[in-house]
Design an enzyme around this catalytic site. Structure first.
Site, PDB file in Angstrom:
ATOM      1  N   THR A 203      -2.531  -8.831   5.189  1.00 58.35           N
ATOM      2  CA  THR A 203      -3.448  -8.046   4.368  1.00 58.35           C
ATOM      3  C   THR A 203      -4.777  -8.770   4.220  1.00 58.35           C
ATOM      4  O   THR A 203      -4.826  -9.987   4.326  1.00 58.35           O
ATOM      5  CB  THR A 203      -2.769  -7.909   2.985  1.00 58.35           C
ATOM      6  OG1 THR A 203      -1.609  -7.115   3.157  1.00 58.35           O
ATOM      7  CG2 THR A 203      -3.653  -7.290   1.938  1.00 58.35           C
ATOM      8  N   ARG A 231       6.727   4.246   2.516  1.00 59.99           N
ATOM      9  CA  ARG A 231       6.665   3.071   1.620  1.00 59.99           C
ATOM     10  C   ARG A 231       5.203   2.700   1.311  1.00 59.99           C
ATOM     11  O   ARG A 231       4.353   2.620   2.173  1.00 59.99           O
ATOM     12  CB  ARG A 231       7.374   1.902   2.300  1.00 59.99           C
ATOM     13  CG  ARG A 231       7.394   0.608   1.489  1.00 59.99           C
ATOM     14  CD  ARG A 231       6.269  -0.319   1.875  1.00 59.99           C
ATOM     15  NE  ARG A 231       6.403  -1.634   1.253  1.00 59.99           N
ATOM     16  CZ  ARG A 231       5.438  -2.548   1.258  1.00 59.99           C
ATOM     17  NH1 ARG A 231       4.297  -2.299   1.834  1.00 59.99           N
ATOM     18  NH2 ARG A 231       5.624  -3.715   0.686  1.00 59.99           N
ATOM     19  N   GLY A 233       2.912  -0.294  -0.695  1.00 58.02           N
ATOM     20  CA  GLY A 233       3.019  -1.645  -1.246  1.00 58.02           C
ATOM     21  C   GLY A 233       2.176  -1.836  -2.488  1.00 58.02           C
ATOM     22  O   GLY A 233       1.795  -0.874  -3.162  1.00 58.02           O
ATOM     23  N   ASP A 234       1.883  -3.087  -2.772  1.00 65.28           N
ATOM     24  CA  ASP A 234       1.123  -3.425  -3.976  1.00 65.28           C
ATOM     25  C   ASP A 234      -0.384  -3.248  -3.793  1.00 65.28           C
ATOM     26  O   ASP A 234      -1.110  -3.072  -4.772  1.00 65.28           O
ATOM     27  CB  ASP A 234       1.389  -4.890  -4.366  1.00 65.28           C
ATOM     28  CG  ASP A 234       1.005  -5.847  -3.244  1.00 65.28           C
ATOM     29  OD1 ASP A 234       1.395  -5.597  -2.084  1.00 65.28           O
ATOM     30  OD2 ASP A 234       0.292  -6.829  -3.509  1.00 65.28           O
ATOM     31  N   THR A 254      -1.815 -10.900  -1.677  1.00 65.26           N
ATOM     32  CA  THR A 254      -1.162 -10.630  -0.397  1.00 65.26           C
ATOM     33  C   THR A 254       0.245 -11.201  -0.444  1.00 65.26           C
ATOM     34  O   THR A 254       0.453 -12.279  -1.005  1.00 65.26           O
ATOM     35  CB  THR A 254      -1.934 -11.223   0.786  1.00 65.26           C
ATOM     36  OG1 THR A 254      -1.157 -11.020   1.980  1.00 65.26           O
ATOM     37  CG2 THR A 254      -2.231 -12.705   0.632  1.00 65.26           C
ATOM     38  N   GLY A 257       5.072  -7.006  -1.074  1.00 70.73           N
ATOM     39  CA  GLY A 257       4.521  -6.099  -2.076  1.00 70.73           C
ATOM     40  C   GLY A 257       5.454  -5.707  -3.199  1.00 70.73           C
ATOM     41  O   GLY A 257       5.035  -5.562  -4.348  1.00 70.73           O
TER      42      GLY A 257
HETATM   43  N1  ASP Z   1       1.213  -6.890   0.142  1.00 69.16           N
HETATM   44  C1  ASP Z   1       1.266  -6.110   1.351  1.00 69.16           C
HETATM   45  C2  ASP Z   1       2.317  -5.054   1.194  1.00 69.16           C
HETATM   46  O1  ASP Z   1       3.386  -5.343   0.683  1.00 69.16           O
HETATM   47  C3  ASP Z   1       1.551  -6.913   2.562  1.00 69.16           C
HETATM   48  C4  ASP Z   1       0.646  -8.093   2.757  1.00 69.16           C
HETATM   49  O2  ASP Z   1       0.109  -8.630   1.822  1.00 69.16           O
HETATM   50  O3  ASP Z   1       0.435  -8.479   3.905  1.00 69.16           O
HETATM   51  O4  ASP Z   1       2.100  -3.963   1.632  1.00 69.16           O
END
Ligand code: ASP
Length: 336
Positions: A203, A231, A233-234, A254, A257
């Site tokens: 990310t 799905r 994520g965060d 990052t 998530g």
């Molecule tokens: N936080 C991101 C997610 O879970 C993934 C990442 O940080 O690379 O979608």
């Protein structure tokens, strides 16, 4: 300057409180994801590519702040550069879903008024961070998802691209490896299952502080390789992956998530600072420890109202960089 020792990073992280008068303030910090980033699986060429990507983002944001521009513009500009760089898991070069699509998430928040915007699960918006900003500024909503978000972006004349624009061969091969692993798992041949190297993150994010003391944060991602069933994520969830408040801190996260959502990570850093009066480095480290204790992994970047920065993580590495008001740049990849 490249890959300075983490000792230096820690001393920068700790340069808070009374020392802050004697040192330069940080104005912009970026990350390009946390994960299995070790010297052993890097080449000098790859290091140089990551370095130049992070450098370009830092400089683009820095230029805006130096010229008296706003932290929000700096964050958007820096994140757009990382989205356009196919090395990172955001925009072009995003990871693939289980059914072979690129579904992108992004969010942005402005510390001056705590306005925020985000998009989730979009497939044709070239720069999701710009769409997230449009949600914040041109709609009455905070979060738009899927086709609705895309229709909104098109109505705002935001650039769209065919879904194939986001495809890169390394990410496609990453999905194929994960699918093979999945099918071995289903056949219960556990002995031959290798740890999924493509579960790494990537990310991108940016936090900035401008000359007027305004903070902003932005995060953009393709999410997690091989994700299923829409799905999310965060990254597009305000308070989990992104948060900014001029009274405390700007944070971009990052990592895995689901843990960041459950622990409301970005907001938790701000809350510890606001309610417990913790300095940034303590608050940021405490929150990453909490993620680790819960079984999650990843990192975050944060910049507080006084220009102190922190970039803790509990993975092998995190692509990250910072720039001070004089233009001094630091870029780090590894833990040590
Ligand atoms: N936080 C991101 C997610 O879970 C993934 C990442 O940080 O690379 O979608």
């Amino acid at each position: 300057m490249f890959v300075l020792s983490i000792v230096i990073a820690y001393s920068c992280n700790n340069a808070e409180g009374s020392a802050s008068e004697q040192r330069e303030k940080y104005v912009l910090v970026v990350h390009g994801g946390a994960g299995t980033i070790t010297r052993q699986n890097m080449t000098p060429e790859r290091e140089a590519q990551y370095r130049s990507g992070l450098e370009a983002a830092l400089l683009a944001g820095y230029q805006i702040i130096q010229d008296g521009g706003d932290a929000l513009d700096a964050v958007e500009a820096a994140v757009r550069i990382l989205e356009d760089d196919s090395l990172f898991n955001a925009g072009k070069g995003a990871v693939f879903t289980n059914d072979g699509r690129n579904e992108l998430d992004a969010s942005i928040m402005y510390g001056k008024n705590r306005m925020a915007g985000s998009v989730a699960g979009v497939t044709i918006i070239k720069n999701p961070i710009t769409a997230a900003r449009a949600v914040m500024e041109k709609s009455e909503h905070v979060m738009l998802a899927g086709r609705g978000a895309e229709l909104f972006a098109m109505a705002q004349n935001i650039d769209t691209v065919p879904p194939s624009y986001f495809r890169t061969e390394p990410r496609w091969r990453g999905l194929q490896r994960s699918l093979r692993n999945d099918s071995l798992r289903m056949q219960n041949q556990t002995a031959v299952i290798t740890p999924d190297p493509d579960r790494k993150f990537g990310t991108v994010g940016c936090v900035a502080r401008d000359k007027n003391g305004n903070l902003a944060a932005g995060t953009s991602t393709g999410g997690m390789n091989n994700k299923k069933y829409g799905r999310i994520g965060d990254a597009p969830i305000i308070g989990a992956g992104t948060f900014a408040d001029n009274n405390t801190v700007a944070v971009s996260c990052t990592g895995w998530g689901e843990f960041y959502i459950r622990n409301v990570v970005a907001y938790d850093v701000s809350a510890l600072m606001e309610y417990k009066n913790m300095p940034l480095s303590d608050a940021a480290s405490a929150v990453i420890k909490k993620v680790g204790d819960a079984g999650g992994n990843g990192g975050l970047i944060a910049l507080d109202k006084n220009g102190n920065m922190a970039m803790p993580f509990n993975t092998e590495g995190m692509y990250r960089g910072a720039i001070t008001e004089s233009g001094k740049m630091e870029i780090y990849f590894y833990k040590d």
